[in-house]
Design a protein around this motif. Structure first.
Motif, short mmCIF file in Angstrom:
data_model
loop_
_atom_site.label_atom_id
_atom_site.label_comp_id
_atom_site.label_asym_id
_atom_site.label_seq_id
_atom_site.Cartn_x
_atom_site.Cartn_y
_atom_site.Cartn_z
N TYR A 105 39.43 -15.35 -20.93
CA TYR A 105 39.91 -16.16 -19.82
C TYR A 105 38.91 -17.25 -19.40
O TYR A 105 38.92 -17.70 -18.26
N PHE A 165 35.05 -23.37 -17.99
CA PHE A 165 35.40 -23.00 -16.61
C PHE A 165 35.95 -21.59 -16.59
O PHE A 165 36.76 -21.20 -17.43
N ASP A 166 35.52 -20.81 -15.58
CA ASP A 166 35.96 -19.43 -15.43
C ASP A 166 36.63 -19.30 -14.05
O ASP A 166 35.97 -19.45 -13.01
N PHE A 167 37.93 -19.06 -14.05
CA PHE A 167 38.68 -19.00 -12.79
C PHE A 167 38.20 -17.85 -11.90
O PHE A 167 38.20 -17.97 -10.67
N GLY A 211 41.62 -15.66 -9.14
CA GLY A 211 41.60 -16.30 -10.46
C GLY A 211 41.48 -15.33 -11.62
O GLY A 211 41.38 -15.76 -12.78
N ILE A 268 44.41 -18.25 -17.11
CA ILE A 268 44.03 -19.28 -18.08
C ILE A 268 45.33 -19.76 -18.70
O ILE A 268 46.38 -19.14 -18.51
N LYS A 272 35.07 -18.86 -9.98
CA LYS A 272 35.34 -19.84 -8.93
C LYS A 272 36.20 -19.27 -7.80
O LYS A 272 35.95 -19.52 -6.62
N CYS A 320 37.65 -21.13 -20.27
CA CYS A 320 38.12 -22.34 -20.94
C CYS A 320 37.26 -22.66 -22.17
O CYS A 320 36.03 -22.73 -22.07
N CYS A 351 41.50 -24.27 -19.31
CA CYS A 351 41.80 -24.38 -17.88
C CYS A 351 42.91 -25.41 -17.70
O CYS A 351 43.25 -26.17 -18.63
N SER A 352 43.47 -25.46 -16.52
CA SER A 352 44.62 -26.34 -16.28
C SER A 352 44.29 -27.80 -16.52
O SER A 352 45.09 -28.56 -17.09
#
Length: 302
Positions: A226, A233-235, A243, A247, A238, A228, A275-276
């Motif tokens: 999960y 980036f790691d939801f 989060g 992903i 953050k 990016c 990531c989005s």
């Protein structure tokens, strides 16, 4: 092949008075009859044929459905061709229909209206034939049967006293599969300003259907994790629990390499988790399969 329709019509009501568990006709509907359809499919890895006489008890209207697994692999959602037997066994429909369970759970009392509106929208995306029925009657007061009546997109009807022969039945199944694929292609938006050829449009639509397939996406995420793969980036870092396990899965195979109607996917090499933001950006590249290019942009190298 003719047994596919004749045996349920002739025997279902009699068998329905018998015990459900271990019933030979119920077993035929789950295994033998789907296999008869499976034999005529050109891509047995992409399509999944399922028959149901009910779950735990007899259903009013037994069915046998063909799922394109890029759209759905369950009768509860999406849309698919399905043989729907009338409750009184006076006939059977071959219907391009919609999964009703998810619609019913979400829209409650408005489910029938939503299914009807969606059916009209789907019809606008395929070529209709004068033999196609826009309304069906399953002769049942069962709530799901009423929803399947509303969810019908198009259908053919076979009365019990005039069932099709094997040649006619196979031709109708293949025709409905063609319409199913046509709807699949047309149900994905493509920017018409790109000047794509018909084949390129089909490839783009197949590409995005693969990305949207929830079953595939889940497997990709479970395999790749999960974080990016472009910007790292790691939801979870953050957003905390909000989060966790979030992903997006991106299909990396160049659309020019997609064979229309083919469904051969390698989860390890054909996908990236993004990531989005990176997922949106990679689709703006001339080559949305070039993950290295996107990584270099993120790093400021390009």
């Amino acid at each position: 092949m003719e047994r596919l329709l004749r045996e349920p019509i002739e025997n279902y009501l009699t068998q329905k008075r018998q015990a459900f568990a271990g019933n030979p006709l119920a077993d035929q509907m789950r295994h033998e009859f789907p296999e008869l359809i499976n034999r005529i499919l050109s891509d047995q890895t992409r399509y999944k044929v399922v028959g149901s006489p009910g779950k735990g008890n007899w259903t009013d209207c037994p069915w046998i459905a063909i799922f394109d697994t890029l759209v759905t692999d369950t009768a509860q959602s999406g849309y698919y061709p399905v043989f729907l037997f009338k409750a009184d066994m006076s006939g059977v429909y071959l219907s391009l229909n919609q999964g009703v369970t998810e619609v019913k759970d979400y829209y409650k009392s408005e489910a029938r209206n939503v299914l009807k509106l969606r059916a009209e929208d789907y019809r606008a995306k395929i070529d209709l034939d004068t033999n196609d029925l826009l309304e069906i009657n399953l002769s049942s007061i069962n709530s799901n049967a009423r929803l399947y009546e509303a969810g019908n997109i198009i259908a053919r009807y076979y009365p019990a006293d005039n069932l099709p022969n094997e040649t006619e039945l196979i031709a109708d199944i293949l025709h409905f599969l063609h319409l199913y694929e046509e709807l699949n292609f047309n149900d994905t938006h493509v920017d018409e300003n790109k000047g794509l050829t018909a084949t390129e449009k089909k490839q783009y639509r197949l590409h995005f259907r693969i990305e949207r397939n929830s079953r595939l996406s889940k497997k990709v995420k479970e395999y790749k994790g999960y974080v990016c793969e472009a910007c790292e980036f790691d939801f979870t870092t953050k957003y905390g629990d909000l989060g966790r396990k979030f992903i997006e899965a991106h299909h990396l195979t160049p659309i020019s390499n997609l064979g229309i109607g083919q469904y051969k996917i390698n989860i390890q090499t054909d996908f990236a988790v993004l990531c989005s933001n990176c997922h949106s950006m990679i689709h703006r590249l001339d080559d949305p399969s070039n993950l290295t290019h996107l990584r270099n942009i993120v790093k400021g190298i390009e």
